[in-house]
Each structure stands twice: as C-alpha cells, then as structure tokens.
Design a protein around this motif. Sequence first.
Motif, PDB file in Angstrom:
ATOM      1  N   THR A 120       0.838  -1.199   0.000  1.00  0.00           N
ATOM      2  CA  THR A 120       0.000   0.000   0.000  1.00  0.00           C
ATOM      3  C   THR A 120       0.875   1.251   0.000  1.00  0.00           C
ATOM      4  OG1 THR A 120      -1.844  -1.107   1.108  1.00  0.00           O
ATOM      5  CG2 THR A 120      -1.734   1.294   1.301  1.00  0.00           C
ATOM      6  N   GLY A 121       1.922   1.259   0.845  1.00  0.00           N
ATOM      7  CA  GLY A 121       2.836   2.391   0.875  1.00  0.00           C
ATOM      8  C   GLY A 121       3.723   2.458  -0.346  1.00  0.00           C
ATOM      9  N   ALA A 122       4.306   1.321  -0.739  1.00  0.00           N
ATOM     10  CA  ALA A 122       5.253   1.307  -1.856  1.00  0.00           C
ATOM     11  C   ALA A 122       4.575   1.629  -3.183  1.00  0.00           C
ATOM     12  CB  ALA A 122       5.944  -0.055  -1.929  1.00  0.00           C
ATOM     13  N   VAL A 123       3.473   0.967  -3.461  1.00  0.00           N
ATOM     14  CA  VAL A 123       2.745   1.224  -4.704  1.00  0.00           C
ATOM     15  C   VAL A 123       2.158   2.632  -4.691  1.00  0.00           C
ATOM     16  CG1 VAL A 123       0.770   0.504  -6.118  1.00  0.00           C
ATOM     17  CG2 VAL A 123       2.261  -1.221  -5.081  1.00  0.00           C
ATOM     18  N   GLY A 124       1.673   3.047  -3.517  1.00  0.00           N
ATOM     19  CA  GLY A 124       1.119   4.394  -3.411  1.00  0.00           C
ATOM     20  C   GLY A 124       2.130   5.469  -3.769  1.00  0.00           C
ATOM     21  N   LEU A 125       3.385   5.252  -3.419  1.00  0.00           N
ATOM     22  CA  LEU A 125       4.440   6.203  -3.759  1.00  0.00           C
ATOM     23  C   LEU A 125       4.901   6.067  -5.212  1.00  0.00           C
ATOM     24  CD1 LEU A 125       6.684   5.904  -0.579  1.00  0.00           C
ATOM     25  CD2 LEU A 125       5.598   8.022  -1.376  1.00  0.00           C
ATOM     26  N   LEU A 126       5.169   4.845  -5.642  1.00  0.00           N
ATOM     27  CA  LEU A 126       5.875   4.637  -6.899  1.00  0.00           C
ATOM     28  C   LEU A 126       4.989   4.669  -8.135  1.00  0.00           C
ATOM     29  CD1 LEU A 126       8.324   1.806  -5.757  1.00  0.00           C
ATOM     30  CD2 LEU A 126       8.863   4.214  -6.152  1.00  0.00           C
ATOM     31  N   TYR A 127       3.796   4.107  -8.052  1.00  0.00           N
ATOM     32  CA  TYR A 127       2.969   3.996  -9.257  1.00  0.00           C
ATOM     33  C   TYR A 127       2.734   5.339  -9.955  1.00  0.00           C
ATOM     34  CZ  TYR A 127      -1.025   3.339 -12.318  1.00  0.00           C
ATOM     35  OH  TYR A 127      -1.869   3.362 -13.403  1.00  0.00           O
ATOM     36  N   PRO A 128       2.294   6.376  -9.250  1.00  0.00           N
ATOM     37  CA  PRO A 128       2.047   7.636  -9.969  1.00  0.00           C
ATOM     38  C   PRO A 128       3.301   8.215 -10.605  1.00  0.00           C
ATOM     39  CG  PRO A 128       1.004   7.672  -7.795  1.00  0.00           C
ATOM     40  CD  PRO A 128       1.927   6.484  -7.816  1.00  0.00           C
ATOM     41  N   LEU A 129       4.442   8.070  -9.924  1.00  0.00           N
ATOM     42  CA  LEU A 129       5.677   8.667 -10.416  1.00  0.00           C
ATOM     43  C   LEU A 129       6.246   7.895 -11.608  1.00  0.00           C
ATOM     44  CD1 LEU A 129       7.382   9.448  -6.982  1.00  0.00           C
ATOM     45  CD2 LEU A 129       5.931  10.942  -8.394  1.00  0.00           C
ATOM     46  N   VAL A 130       6.128   6.562 -11.573  1.00  0.00           N
ATOM     47  CA  VAL A 130       6.578   5.757 -12.711  1.00  0.00           C
ATOM     48  C   VAL A 130       5.675   6.008 -13.916  1.00  0.00           C
ATOM     49  CG1 VAL A 130       6.836   3.383 -13.571  1.00  0.00           C
ATOM     50  CG2 VAL A 130       7.674   3.974 -11.292  1.00  0.00           C
ATOM     51  N   GLN A 131       4.357   6.038 -13.689  1.00  0.00           N
ATOM     52  CA  GLN A 131       3.419   6.254 -14.791  1.00  0.00           C
ATOM     53  C   GLN A 131       3.628   7.623 -15.441  1.00  0.00           C
ATOM     54  OE1 GLN A 131       0.967   4.070 -16.172  1.00  0.00           O
ATOM     55  NE2 GLN A 131       2.370   2.726 -15.054  1.00  0.00           N
ATOM     56  N   ALA A 132       4.023   8.600 -14.636  1.00  0.00           N
ATOM     57  CA  ALA A 132       4.247   9.943 -15.179  1.00  0.00           C
ATOM     58  C   ALA A 132       5.614  10.088 -15.847  1.00  0.00           C
ATOM     59  CB  ALA A 132       4.111  10.981 -14.068  1.00  0.00           C
ATOM     60  N   GLY A 133       6.454   9.068 -15.764  1.00  0.00           N
ATOM     61  CA  GLY A 133       7.780   9.123 -16.362  1.00  0.00           C
ATOM     62  C   GLY A 133       8.776   9.940 -15.567  1.00  0.00           C
ATOM     63  N   LEU A 134       8.449  10.246 -14.305  1.00  0.00           N
ATOM     64  CA  LEU A 134       9.342  11.056 -13.487  1.00  0.00           C
ATOM     65  C   LEU A 134      10.449  10.232 -12.844  1.00  0.00           C
ATOM     66  CD1 LEU A 134       6.719  13.403 -11.784  1.00  0.00           C
ATOM     67  CD2 LEU A 134       8.190  13.882 -13.755  1.00  0.00           C
ATOM     68  N   ILE A 135      10.215   8.947 -12.672  1.00  0.00           N
ATOM     69  CA  ILE A 135      11.258   8.016 -12.227  1.00  0.00           C
ATOM     70  C   ILE A 135      11.167   6.776 -13.114  1.00  0.00           C
ATOM     71  CG2 ILE A 135      11.423   8.854  -9.850  1.00  0.00           C
ATOM     72  CD1 ILE A 135       9.583   6.583  -8.977  1.00  0.00           C
ATOM     73  N   PRO A 136      12.280   6.129 -13.414  1.00  0.00           N
ATOM     74  CA  PRO A 136      12.266   5.029 -14.381  1.00  0.00           C
ATOM     75  C   PRO A 136      11.794   3.714 -13.770  1.00  0.00           C
ATOM     76  CG  PRO A 136      14.500   5.445 -13.640  1.00  0.00           C
ATOM     77  CD  PRO A 136      13.651   6.506 -13.006  1.00  0.00           C
ATOM     78  N   PRO A 137      11.138   2.865 -14.553  1.00  0.00           N
ATOM     79  CA  PRO A 137      10.701   1.561 -14.047  1.00  0.00           C
ATOM     80  C   PRO A 137      11.853   0.599 -13.790  1.00  0.00           C
ATOM     81  CG  PRO A 137      10.227   1.749 -16.396  1.00  0.00           C
ATOM     82  CD  PRO A 137      10.687   3.102 -15.941  1.00  0.00           C
ATOM     83  N   ASP A 138      13.022   0.866 -14.410  1.00  0.00           N
ATOM     84  CA  ASP A 138      14.143  -0.066 -14.287  1.00  0.00           C
ATOM     85  C   ASP A 138      15.211   0.394 -13.293  1.00  0.00           C
ATOM     86  OD1 ASP A 138      14.994   2.072 -15.806  1.00  0.00           O
ATOM     87  OD2 ASP A 138      15.950   0.852 -17.367  1.00  0.00           O
ATOM     88  N   TYR A 139      14.915   1.396 -12.493  1.00  0.00           N
ATOM     89  CA  TYR A 139      15.854   1.805 -11.446  1.00  0.00           C
ATOM     90  C   TYR A 139      15.947   0.678 -10.412  1.00  0.00           C
ATOM     91  CZ  TYR A 139      17.790   4.598  -7.563  1.00  0.00           C
ATOM     92  OH  TYR A 139      18.571   5.078  -6.548  1.00  0.00           O
ATOM     93  N   PRO A 140      17.127   0.428  -9.810  1.00  0.00           N
ATOM     94  CA  PRO A 140      17.248  -0.615  -8.786  1.00  0.00           C
ATOM     95  C   PRO A 140      16.684  -0.149  -7.441  1.00  0.00           C
ATOM     96  CG  PRO A 140      19.379   0.444  -9.122  1.00  0.00           C
ATOM     97  CD  PRO A 140      18.452   1.014 -10.165  1.00  0.00           C
ATOM     98  N   TYR A 141      15.396  -0.218  -7.310  1.00  0.00           N
ATOM     99  CA  TYR A 141      14.726   0.314  -6.125  1.00  0.00           C
ATOM    100  C   TYR A 141      15.046  -0.509  -4.874  1.00  0.00           C
ATOM    101  CZ  TYR A 141      12.079   3.308  -9.245  1.00  0.00           C
ATOM    102  OH  TYR A 141      11.737   4.259 -10.190  1.00  0.00           O
ATOM    103  N   VAL A 142      15.286   0.216  -3.799  1.00  0.00           N
ATOM    104  CA  VAL A 142      15.457  -0.386  -2.479  1.00  0.00           C
ATOM    105  C   VAL A 142      14.353   0.188  -1.584  1.00  0.00           C
ATOM    106  CG1 VAL A 142      16.939  -0.646  -0.457  1.00  0.00           C
ATOM    107  CG2 VAL A 142      17.946  -0.623  -2.752  1.00  0.00           C
ATOM    108  N   ILE A 143      13.574  -0.699  -1.019  1.00  0.00           N
ATOM    109  CA  ILE A 143      12.464  -0.281  -0.158  1.00  0.00           C
ATOM    110  C   ILE A 143      12.735  -0.797   1.243  1.00  0.00           C
ATOM    111  CG2 ILE A 143       9.988  -0.470   0.287  1.00  0.00           C
ATOM    112  CD1 ILE A 143       9.641  -0.910  -2.753  1.00  0.00           C
ATOM    113  N   SER A 144      12.819   0.110   2.181  1.00  0.00           N
ATOM    114  CA  SER A 144      13.030  -0.246   3.583  1.00  0.00           C
ATOM    115  C   SER A 144      11.764   0.101   4.356  1.00  0.00           C
ATOM    116  CB  SER A 144      14.221   0.528   4.147  1.00  0.00           C
ATOM    117  OG  SER A 144      14.415   0.229   5.510  1.00  0.00           O
TER     118      SER A 144
END
Length: 306
Positions: A120-144
């Motif tokens: 809920t937290g991770a998708v809530g943060l990342l989905y809008p930004l990836v869909q908008a092209g502001l951050i890349p889908p292939d970045y090596p994301y680390v979620i803590s």
Amino acid sequence: MTKPVTFIDGDQGTTGLQIHSRLQARSDITLITLPDDRRKKRAEREKSLNECDIAILCLPDEAAREAVSLISNPSVRIIDASSAHRLSEGWTYGFPELTHDQPMAISTARKVSNPGCYPTGAVGLLYPLVQAGLIPPDYPYVISAVSGYSGGERQAIERFEKQATSAEVAYQAYGLKMRHKHVPEIQYYAGLSAGPLFLPAYAGFRQGILLTVPLVHTQIPVSIATEQLHACLTQHYASSRFVRVMPSDESSALDRLDPQKLNGTDDMELAIFSDPRQTVLTAVLDNLGKGAAGAAVRNLDLMLQV
C-alpha cells in the motif's frame, strides 16, 4: 429492503477481529460469523460462504484458496484480505487510490483482493511517479520498511508481548532470504521492470508503518526535480479522503517521522525529503488500518454501492 449479508471467514485473527469490531454495530448489513464450535467445520463454513452476499476472507493464503474453492454460488462476492489472489487473473486489486477508475472497478467486481500493508505504501508512492515518467521503471529500487509487530499476526504479537523486557523487542529485520511475498505485488502494481530489494523489519511497537524509498540522483538517467515529484503525487491524490501528501514546507521542517502517527486511522501520509544529491520518498500508515482492516471495510463500502 433486505440487508446484504456479510460473512467473515476467519474472524479470530488480527485482521478478522479488527474488521468484526468495525462492522458489528452497523445497521446497513447483516453480519455473520461462526462460533468456535462451528468455525473449523468445513461443511459449516461452506454453507455460510454460499449463503452470504459478500464473504470477507481473513485467512492464511492456503486457507483463503480453499475458501474460494468452496464457493459455488455465483452471486457471492469476495474480499480476500490474504495475499493469495493479489496477482490472480479475475481478481480486482483493492487499492481504490491506484487509478481514477479503480473505485468503480472495485464496486462492480465479484472478487477483490486487498493490497498488502507494505505494498500500500510502496505502490502508493511509486505507481504515480513511474506512470508519469518522473522516475524510471528499471531503477534498482530499495524499499526499507518497519512495521509494528502486529504485522506478524498472532505468533509475532505473542512473541513480542511475552518478551516485552527483552532487547529482542527493539528491532528485528526479517525476510532476509530475499523472497518476501510482497515483492511481486509491488513490482506488478508499481509498474517496475524488476522486483525491488525489499528490507522489512518489526519494531517494539504494536502497530504503524514507516516505509522509505531512497533515490540517488546520479544513478537515475532522468533529471529528478523534487517539485515535479511532489506535484505529481499531490495531483494524483487530490480527491482522496484517505491519502494525504505532506506539503513541501511541512516536510522541509522535519528531521524525523513517527511510524505510529496515523495509528487508529485509515489514512496514509506520503512525503518527499531531498537535497541536491538524493531524494527519499516516504509513506506512513497504520498496518491494521489502511494496511488491512480499513482497506477491507473501504472495499466493502464500495461493493455495497452497487
């Protein structure tokens, strides 16, 4: 007018108890649960599952799959609070804030799968930004992420509360075999090219989640503009009752976040912290609220609109 019959299968677990507590006084539904002497009998469960209008499954994954297999009545609608069906064909993802159309998809769905508390937290943060092209889908994301120990259900609760004076309670990293069940869910619904490195932990408080996603600017091929990230999240959640994006002037005045800030609510708060070299995306929510029981009740409310 006949009230919709709602059956909670598994109301003795942490999430089930929370959902039952929220629904028991409502006058718009007829709530059904099974007493202790009947709830483990397959025939009794099958009867209740097929005679209700909406079944809420608060069960371990295998038991949830079994419960679904027992439902032969095509009129029964299902909310599954487990992780068994989050990536299954024919199931609607129960995160209403995912897209503009998601509330309608949930309200008309026959089978809805609640999101995980961490996703809920991770998708809530990342989905809008990836869909908008502001951050890349292939970045090596680390979620803590650190959660209150109630995220581990009954066994973790008993272990932590029995050892309340032990140093073991302070902080426990887990999932170190790197096969945490939430990783495929986060990858799929956030639109990532690969599963993120996910580092979860339990801490010595009962409930609450603080999730962070760091972004190192030099490792990202697109230019990171904090103002654009903030504007994107703010616009995405502008009409949401339950997701708040912290204003930039508010976040810039902070040097710490409390994972228990939203305990007892169904809210989630997103924030962005940055300097010229790096950006950290954060989410705070109650793992038993927005991350579990609150999400199930919200999905129930949407389904009752039909």
